[in-house]
Design a protein around this motif. Structure first.
Motif, PDB file in Angstrom:
ATOM      1  N   GLY A 222       0.840  -1.205   0.000  1.00 37.03           N
ATOM      2  CA  GLY A 222       0.000   0.000   0.000  1.00 37.03           C
ATOM      3  C   GLY A 222       0.868   1.246   0.000  1.00 37.03           C
ATOM      4  N   ALA A 223       1.865   1.262   0.857  1.00 34.98           N
ATOM      5  CA  ALA A 223       2.771   2.406   0.922  1.00 34.98           C
ATOM      6  C   ALA A 223       3.498   2.594  -0.408  1.00 34.98           C
ATOM      7  N   ALA A 224       3.874   1.483  -1.044  1.00 38.80           N
ATOM      8  CA  ALA A 224       4.574   1.579  -2.331  1.00 38.80           C
ATOM      9  C   ALA A 224       3.681   2.249  -3.370  1.00 38.80           C
ATOM     10  N   MET A 225       2.409   1.885  -3.378  1.00 37.31           N
ATOM     11  CA  MET A 225       1.503   2.455  -4.378  1.00 37.31           C
ATOM     12  C   MET A 225       1.144   3.914  -4.049  1.00 37.31           C
ATOM     13  N   GLY A 226       1.072   4.248  -2.765  1.00 37.66           N
ATOM     14  CA  GLY A 226       0.863   5.645  -2.388  1.00 37.66           C
ATOM     15  C   GLY A 226       2.066   6.489  -2.799  1.00 37.66           C
ATOM     16  N   HIS A 227       3.244   5.917  -2.601  1.00 34.54           N
ATOM     17  CA  HIS A 227       4.484   6.590  -2.998  1.00 34.54           C
ATOM     18  C   HIS A 227       4.479   6.833  -4.502  1.00 34.54           C
ATOM     19  N   LEU A 228       4.111   5.815  -5.265  1.00 33.54           N
ATOM     20  CA  LEU A 228       4.042   5.956  -6.722  1.00 33.54           C
ATOM     21  C   LEU A 228       3.052   7.062  -7.108  1.00 33.54           C
ATOM     22  N   GLY A 295       2.811   6.211   2.396  1.00 36.45           N
ATOM     23  CA  GLY A 295       3.736   6.137   1.256  1.00 36.45           C
ATOM     24  C   GLY A 295       3.770   7.442   0.480  1.00 36.45           C
ATOM     25  N   ALA A 296       2.608   8.026   0.276  1.00 35.09           N
ATOM     26  CA  ALA A 296       2.545   9.298  -0.466  1.00 35.09           C
ATOM     27  C   ALA A 296       3.306  10.383   0.290  1.00 35.09           C
ATOM     28  N   PHE A 297       3.071  10.441   1.608  1.00 31.88           N
ATOM     29  CA  PHE A 297       3.786  11.428   2.414  1.00 31.88           C
ATOM     30  C   PHE A 297       5.297  11.205   2.306  1.00 31.88           C
ATOM     31  N   THR A 298       5.710   9.952   2.382  1.00 26.90           N
ATOM     32  CA  THR A 298       7.136   9.642   2.347  1.00 26.90           C
ATOM     33  C   THR A 298       7.783  10.130   1.056  1.00 26.90           C
ATOM     34  N   CYS A 299       7.075   9.959  -0.051  1.00 25.55           N
ATOM     35  CA  CYS A 299       7.602  10.436  -1.336  1.00 25.55           C
ATOM     36  C   CYS A 299       7.788  11.955  -1.310  1.00 25.55           C
ATOM     37  N   LEU A 300       6.755  12.670  -0.867  1.00 30.39           N
ATOM     38  CA  LEU A 300       6.816  14.135  -0.867  1.00 30.39           C
ATOM     39  C   LEU A 300       7.872  14.635   0.111  1.00 30.39           C
ATOM     40  N   ASP A 301       7.920  14.000   1.280  1.00 31.55           N
ATOM     41  CA  ASP A 301       8.831  14.441   2.331  1.00 31.55           C
ATOM     42  C   ASP A 301      10.295  14.185   1.932  1.00 31.55           C
ATOM     43  N   ALA A 302      10.556  13.034   1.329  1.00 31.30           N
ATOM     44  CA  ALA A 302      11.935  12.721   0.927  1.00 31.30           C
ATOM     45  C   ALA A 302      12.395  13.694  -0.163  1.00 31.30           C
ATOM     46  N   GLU A 303      11.503  14.007  -1.088  1.00 28.43           N
ATOM     47  CA  GLU A 303      11.851  14.963  -2.142  1.00 28.43           C
ATOM     48  C   GLU A 303      12.120  16.345  -1.531  1.00 28.43           C
ATOM     49  N   ALA A 304      11.307  16.737  -0.558  1.00 29.43           N
ATOM     50  CA  ALA A 304      11.505  18.044   0.087  1.00 29.43           C
ATOM     51  C   ALA A 304      12.864  18.089   0.791  1.00 29.43           C
ATOM     52  N   ARG A 305      13.225  17.003   1.461  1.00 22.44           N
ATOM     53  CA  ARG A 305      14.522  16.968   2.158  1.00 22.44           C
ATOM     54  C   ARG A 305      15.676  17.016   1.159  1.00 22.44           C
TER      55      ARG A 305
END
Ligand code: FES
Ligand SMILES: [Fe+2]
Ligand SMILES: [Fe+2]
Lengths: 318, 70
Positions: A222-228, A295-305
């Motif tokens: 689920g996290a993987a697909m939210g990240h995508l 997962g979606a948050f993780t994608c956005l947050d990692a990009e922001a960092r």
């Protein structure tokens, strides 16, 4: 590719162990975030294309899997605590998942590297950014490909439609990672797989590790697909800015074409990802709803960092 | 889950967004130009603000919602 340069005691131990499988010493604890990140990146890479100077059997070596497990646990704990610090955790109802993803993306106020490239970046900064981006774009979409067999029918079909497009719709010349490789060559950079891993800043390694972690674990589908979804939902407009910046600097041609392709492709992919993949996955497996947002948050947050680190190093923004 | 048929329409209108079109081979734009379609699904711009008509380029996301359509 060849094994990366060690960045501390753990990665030194790991590289030695991969080069010489007979070594039996115990893995030391990492001595820095950088050390930890390159070690996990290296262990994950064993499940992608591997290293010409490492034994292919290392991927399933129990001693190395134990090290990988500890590093992954530490990373997942870090990612989840960032999400709860940001107020996340509540699970939306299945029908609300696409809307919740959209809201999360709309609220994202991280700095934009594409904005900087469009208006102000000089040529060296853009080339530096492309070297950093190559760590992911040369294996673009590969982490999500691991998720296919782990999904229910509708999400699986939709992910395949998206991935088919990422992989060139059957035409090797249009495969996205290949378009990026051609772009790298055209701007005078190295295009071989993994070429700039040794130059990757820690934030970039962590961003890549997070994507691989989610892709490689069925539990985290689920996290993987939210990240995508978050990745695709934040791609069209920034890709257009990248095109404008590359054109401004005279870097037209294949690299500009790579981003140009993403303006159009990701205007489609974002809907496939948010509605047909994440939306139906939440309906079919409601227990995945909370992780879709994580997962979606993780994608956005990692990009922001990552963006903060790059802009900081260039002395702009913040 | 039952093994029945799923809804899988060829045309999907995204709220405040583009029209998704599956399985088309070509699309004619408002000028009469015919564009070959190379992907399984395309997004056709409905807000008329895209910089690459007839395709959606995400511009609809930066247009205020609820503006009356004429
Ligand atoms: S509908 Fe997306 S740009 Fe017009
Ligand atoms: Fe892509
Ligand atoms: Fe995409």
């Amino acid at each position: 590719m060849r094994l990366p340069k060690p960045r501390g005691v753990l990665s030194e131990w790991l590289v030695a162990r991969l080069a010489e499988p007979g070594l039996t010493s115990v893995a030391p604890a990492p001595d820095s975030w950088d050390d930890e990140s390159i070690a996990l990146w290296t262990l994950h890479e064993l499940s992608f294309r591997g290293f010409e100077d490492a034994d292919d059997r290392a991927e399933w070596d129990p001693g190395l899997l134990a090290v990988r497990h500890d590093l992954e646990e530490a990373l997942e704990d870090r990612l989840r605590s960032r999400w709860s610090e940001a107020g996340g955790g509540a699970a939306p109802g299945a029908a609300d998942v696409p809307g919740a993803l959209e809201a999360l993306v709309a609220e994202d106020d991280g700095p934009s590297l594409a904005d900087h490239v469009r208006r102000h970046a000089d040529r060296d900064q853009v080339l530096e950014l492309l070297r950093q981006r190559s760590v992911y774009h040369l294996k673009e979409s590969d982490p999500s490909a691991f998720v296919v067999p782990r999904l229910p029918v509708r999400a699986k079909a939709a992910l395949m439609a998206l991935q088919f497009d990422e992989y060139g719709d059957g035409d090797p010349n249009r495969l996205h990672s290949h378009l990026f490789a051609r772009g790298l060559e055209a701007v005078g950079l190295r295009a071989e797989y993994g070429a700039y891993v040794d130059d990757a800043v820690t934030e970039n390694l962590e961003m890549n590790n997070a994507g691989s972690l989610l892709g490689l674990h069925r539990r985290l589908r689920g996290a993987a697909m939210g990240h995508l979804a978050a990745f695709e939902m934040t791609s069209s407009l920034p890709s257009r800015k990248m095109v404008q910046g590359l054109d401004r600097l005279g870097l037209t041609g294949p690299m500009s074409h790579y981003y140009d392709e993403h303006v159009e492709a990701d205007a489609v992919h974002e809907h496939l990802a948010a509605r047909d993949i994440c939306g139906t996955l939440a309906e079919d497996e409601p227990d995945q709803a909370a992780d879709l947002l994580f997962g979606a948050f993780t994608c956005l947050d990692a990009e922001a960092r990552f963006a903060t680190a790059m802009l900081g190093a260039w002395g702009v923004g913040g | 889950m039952s093994a029945g048929d799923f809804d899988h329409p060829d045309v999907v209108l995204v709220p405040h967004g583009p029209m998704l079109l599956r399985g088309a081979e070509s699309v004619q734009d408002t000028d009469g130009t015919v564009h070959r379609v190379e992907r399984p699904v395309v997004a056709l711009c409905r807000c008329e603000k895209s910089s690459r008509m007839p395709w959606c380029d995400g511009t609809h996301k930066v247009i205020p919602r609820g503006a009356p359509r004429t």
